[in-house]
Design a protein around this motif. Structure first.
Motif, PDB file in Angstrom:
ATOM      1  N   ARG A 216      -4.158  -2.570  -3.862  1.00 25.64           N
ATOM      2  CA  ARG A 216      -3.252  -1.549  -3.320  1.00 25.64           C
ATOM      3  C   ARG A 216      -4.038  -0.240  -3.237  1.00 25.64           C
ATOM      4  NH1 ARG A 216       0.379  -1.166  -8.828  1.00 25.64           N
ATOM      5  NH2 ARG A 216      -1.232  -0.224 -10.141  1.00 25.64           N
ATOM      6  N   PRO A 217      -3.580   0.729  -2.452  1.00 23.80           N
ATOM      7  CA  PRO A 217      -4.283   2.017  -2.414  1.00 23.80           C
ATOM      8  C   PRO A 217      -4.312   2.643  -3.797  1.00 23.80           C
ATOM      9  CG  PRO A 217      -2.731   1.841  -0.596  1.00 23.80           C
ATOM     10  CD  PRO A 217      -2.463   0.680  -1.500  1.00 23.80           C
ATOM     11  N   GLY A 218      -5.489   3.062  -4.239  1.00 27.10           N
ATOM     12  CA  GLY A 218      -5.610   3.625  -5.579  1.00 27.10           C
ATOM     13  C   GLY A 218      -6.060   5.070  -5.545  1.00 27.10           C
ATOM     14  N   ALA A 219      -5.297   5.922  -6.221  1.00 28.31           N
ATOM     15  CA  ALA A 219      -5.631   7.342  -6.250  1.00 28.31           C
ATOM     16  C   ALA A 219      -6.961   7.570  -6.958  1.00 28.31           C
ATOM     17  CB  ALA A 219      -4.527   8.121  -6.967  1.00 28.31           C
TER      18      ALA A 219
ATOM     19  N   GLY B 295      -9.960   7.311  -4.683  1.00 19.72           N
ATOM     20  CA  GLY B 295      -9.952   8.134  -3.477  1.00 19.72           C
ATOM     21  C   GLY B 295      -9.194   7.530  -2.319  1.00 19.72           C
ATOM     22  N   GLY B 296      -8.127   6.801  -2.612  1.00 17.92           N
ATOM     23  CA  GLY B 296      -7.320   6.219  -1.551  1.00 17.92           C
ATOM     24  C   GLY B 296      -7.794   4.855  -1.097  1.00 17.92           C
ATOM     25  N   LYS B 297      -8.917   4.380  -1.617  1.00 18.94           N
ATOM     26  CA  LYS B 297      -9.407   3.050  -1.264  1.00 18.94           C
ATOM     27  C   LYS B 297      -8.572   1.992  -1.972  1.00 18.94           C
ATOM     28  CE  LYS B 297     -14.185   4.517  -0.460  1.00 18.94           C
ATOM     29  NZ  LYS B 297     -15.605   4.322  -0.843  1.00 18.94           N
ATOM     30  N   MET B 298      -8.697   0.763  -1.489  1.00 21.57           N
ATOM     31  CA  MET B 298      -7.935  -0.311  -2.095  1.00 21.57           C
ATOM     32  C   MET B 298      -8.517  -0.649  -3.465  1.00 21.57           C
ATOM     33  SD  MET B 298      -5.726  -0.638   0.203  1.00 21.57           S
ATOM     34  CE  MET B 298      -4.836  -2.032  -0.467  1.00 21.57           C
TER      35      MET B 298
ATOM     36  N   HIS C 211       6.153 -11.231   0.494  1.00 21.68           N
ATOM     37  CA  HIS C 211       5.773  -9.935   1.049  1.00 21.68           C
ATOM     38  C   HIS C 211       4.390 -10.100   1.675  1.00 21.68           C
ATOM     39  CE1 HIS C 211       3.747 -10.084  -2.856  1.00 21.68           C
ATOM     40  NE2 HIS C 211       2.838  -9.290  -2.308  1.00 21.68           N
ATOM     41  N   PRO C 212       3.983  -9.210   2.570  1.00 24.68           N
ATOM     42  CA  PRO C 212       2.631  -9.301   3.123  1.00 24.68           C
ATOM     43  C   PRO C 212       1.603  -9.030   2.020  1.00 24.68           C
ATOM     44  CG  PRO C 212       4.023  -7.857   4.458  1.00 24.68           C
ATOM     45  CD  PRO C 212       4.755  -8.106   3.182  1.00 24.68           C
ATOM     46  N   MET C 213       0.766 -10.004   1.729  1.00 26.92           N
ATOM     47  CA  MET C 213      -0.247  -9.834   0.683  1.00 26.92           C
ATOM     48  C   MET C 213      -1.362  -8.917   1.172  1.00 26.92           C
ATOM     49  SD  MET C 213      -0.505 -13.637  -1.027  1.00 26.92           S
ATOM     50  CE  MET C 213      -0.571 -14.515   0.543  1.00 26.92           C
ATOM     51  N   GLN C 214      -1.874  -8.129   0.258  1.00 34.46           N
ATOM     52  CA  GLN C 214      -2.859  -7.111   0.609  1.00 34.46           C
ATOM     53  C   GLN C 214      -4.187  -7.376  -0.101  1.00 34.46           C
ATOM     54  OE1 GLN C 214      -2.592  -4.088   2.737  1.00 34.46           O
ATOM     55  NE2 GLN C 214      -4.758  -4.622   2.446  1.00 34.46           N
ATOM     56  N   GLY C 215      -5.258  -7.507   0.686  1.00 32.86           N
ATOM     57  CA  GLY C 215      -6.596  -7.647   0.120  1.00 32.86           C
ATOM     58  C   GLY C 215      -7.215  -6.292  -0.121  1.00 32.86           C
ATOM     59  N   PRO C 216      -8.406  -6.284  -0.699  1.00 33.85           N
ATOM     60  CA  PRO C 216      -9.201  -7.422  -1.124  1.00 33.85           C
ATOM     61  C   PRO C 216      -8.535  -8.181  -2.286  1.00 33.85           C
ATOM     62  CG  PRO C 216     -10.534  -5.417  -0.976  1.00 33.85           C
ATOM     63  CD  PRO C 216      -9.107  -5.003  -0.893  1.00 33.85           C
ATOM     64  N   PHE C 217      -8.878  -9.477  -2.377  1.00 32.24           N
ATOM     65  CA  PHE C 217      -8.308 -10.327  -3.401  1.00 32.24           C
ATOM     66  C   PHE C 217      -9.362 -10.704  -4.437  1.00 32.24           C
ATOM     67  CE2 PHE C 217      -5.892 -11.222   0.496  1.00 32.24           C
ATOM     68  CZ  PHE C 217      -4.602 -10.937   0.068  1.00 32.24           C
TER      69      PHE C 217
ATOM     70  N   ILE D 288     -10.730  -7.241   2.526  1.00 30.22           N
ATOM     71  CA  ILE D 288      -9.483  -6.786   3.143  1.00 30.22           C
ATOM     72  C   ILE D 288      -9.318  -7.338   4.557  1.00 30.22           C
ATOM     73  CG2 ILE D 288     -10.499  -4.643   4.060  1.00 30.22           C
ATOM     74  CD1 ILE D 288      -7.842  -3.248   3.330  1.00 30.22           C
ATOM     75  N   ASP D 289     -10.434  -7.576   5.243  1.00 28.90           N
ATOM     76  CA  ASP D 289     -10.375  -8.093   6.617  1.00 28.90           C
ATOM     77  C   ASP D 289     -10.660  -9.590   6.663  1.00 28.90           C
ATOM     78  OD1 ASP D 289     -12.993  -7.872   5.824  1.00 28.90           O
ATOM     79  OD2 ASP D 289     -13.727  -7.108   7.759  1.00 28.90           O
ATOM     80  N   TRP D 290     -10.177 -10.320   5.656  1.00 34.03           N
ATOM     81  CA  TRP D 290     -10.415 -11.763   5.568  1.00 34.03           C
ATOM     82  C   TRP D 290      -9.854 -12.493   6.784  1.00 34.03           C
ATOM     83  CZ3 TRP D 290      -6.265 -15.082   5.599  1.00 34.03           C
ATOM     84  CH2 TRP D 290      -4.998 -14.511   5.337  1.00 34.03           C
ATOM     85  N   LYS D 291     -10.402 -13.675   7.017  1.00 28.06           N
ATOM     86  CA  LYS D 291      -9.959 -14.503   8.146  1.00 28.06           C
ATOM     87  C   LYS D 291      -9.821 -15.953   7.703  1.00 28.06           C
ATOM     88  CE  LYS D 291     -11.990 -11.658  11.820  1.00 28.06           C
ATOM     89  NZ  LYS D 291     -12.219 -10.511  10.914  1.00 28.06           N
ATOM     90  N   PRO D 292      -8.871 -16.688   8.294  1.00 25.58           N
ATOM     91  CA  PRO D 292      -8.759 -18.123   7.983  1.00 25.58           C
ATOM     92  C   PRO D 292     -10.018 -18.878   8.417  1.00 25.58           C
ATOM     93  CG  PRO D 292      -6.795 -17.316   9.128  1.00 25.58           C
ATOM     94  CD  PRO D 292      -7.834 -16.246   9.240  1.00 25.58           C
ATOM     95  N   ASN D 293     -10.237 -20.015   7.771  1.00 24.35           N
ATOM     96  CA  ASN D 293     -11.359 -20.896   8.085  1.00 24.35           C
ATOM     97  C   ASN D 293     -12.706 -20.197   7.895  1.00 24.35           C
ATOM     98  OD1 ASN D 293     -12.331 -23.442   8.714  1.00 24.35           O
ATOM     99  ND2 ASN D 293     -12.567 -22.944  10.883  1.00 24.35           N
TER     100      ASN D 293
END
Length: 274
Positions: free
Chosen positions: A201-204, A207-210, A233-239, A259-264
């Motif tokens: 999640r966004p972390g203060a 600096g606002g990064k996940m 709910h929509p899951m949020q990466g990075p995982f 965060i920009d993961w893709k299937p396969n």
């Protein structure tokens, strides 16, 4: 009676070669052995192949004809496959001259990648053609494969994947509400007892990064070595992912799926069991 037993064994071999491994549950105790145990061995697929025509199997592993599996694969019956919990476990196998004159007696290592519940014996390895032939003396691989079914011995051994770390493959069909992950290349036990996931999640502080939420959520075993998360709910990466093996050892791959993961797509971690 003897001719009847031979006929039953022959029928099982023919079915195995025609269709590969077959799912039918029989309850036997699990195996955690360090000494040689007796078993039956059959083989399926191409004589020099990895078993399944698609080089996969019921564990979900892909390209088992290629390194590091290199076609040294096997179906396992229930004490070996363990309803999928045995996927990825490693065994030494051997057959002796008393089992067949072409047997070398030299141990070879195979990996459980598929399931086989034929009621042939208490422990049954339905091997790839490559693995079955590997138990033979030099130049007598085809002779041994021609036997179809033989007695053999086996024992559990640690898995070793030199130069590889634990790897996660995001399966086709995964989306923000559903995540399916295949776990591969675990040294040691080789198998997965539990897989947990942590979202970001966004972390203060960052600096606002996940940033990781700090909350581990258990995933459910889908089939084989594939684990899934059905979210509301929509899951949020990075995982981040936490792997627990059969011995109870845990390993954490922090933010291994971006965060920009893709299937396969496959994501390698920087960690490995020791």
């Amino acid at each position: 009676m003897a001719s009847s037993s031979v006929a039953v064994a022959a029928a099982l071999i023919l079915v195995s070669h025609a269709y590969g491994c077959y799912a039918k549950h029989h309850a036997f105790p699990a195996v955690a052995n360090s000494s040689w145990l007796d078993a039956k061995a059959t083989w399926y697929g191409a004589p020099h192949g990895a078993g399944p025509d698609d080089n996969g199997g019921a564990c979900g592993f892909k390209n088992v004809n290629l390194p590091p599996f290199s076609s040294m694969t096997s179906c396992g019956n229930q004490p070996l496959f363990k309803d999928g919990k045995g996927c990825g476990s490693c065994y030494q196998i051997r057959c002796l001259k008393s089992d067949h004159p072409a047997c070398s007696g030299v141990p070879k290592t195979v990996i459980i990648t598929d399931m086989n519940y034929y009621p042939v014996s208490r422990y049954h390895f339905d091997l790839s053609g490559t693995a079955f032939g590997a138990m033979a003396k030099d130049g007598r691989n085809d002779e041994l494969r021609h036997a179809g079914m033989i007695n053999m011995q086996f024992k559990r051994v640690p898995c070793h994947y030199p130069g590889l770390t634990v790897t996660f493959h995001v399966e086709d069909g995964s989306n923000p509400f559903y995540m399916a992950i295949l776990v591969e290349y675990e040294d040691g036990d080789g198998d997965v007892k539990q897989l947990d996931i942590m979202e970001s999640r966004p972390g203060a502080v960052s600096g606002g990064k996940m940033a990781p939420t700090g909350q581990w959520v258990p995933m459910k075993e889908s089939w084989g070595s594939i684990w899934r998360m059905d979210a509301h709910h929509p899951m949020q990466g990075p995982f981040s992912l936490r792997v627990t093996n059969e011995s109870g050892k845990t390993l954490v791959a922090e933010q291994v799926i971006p965060i920009d993961w893709k299937p396969n797509k496959t994501y390698s971690s920087h960690v490995q069991f020791h």
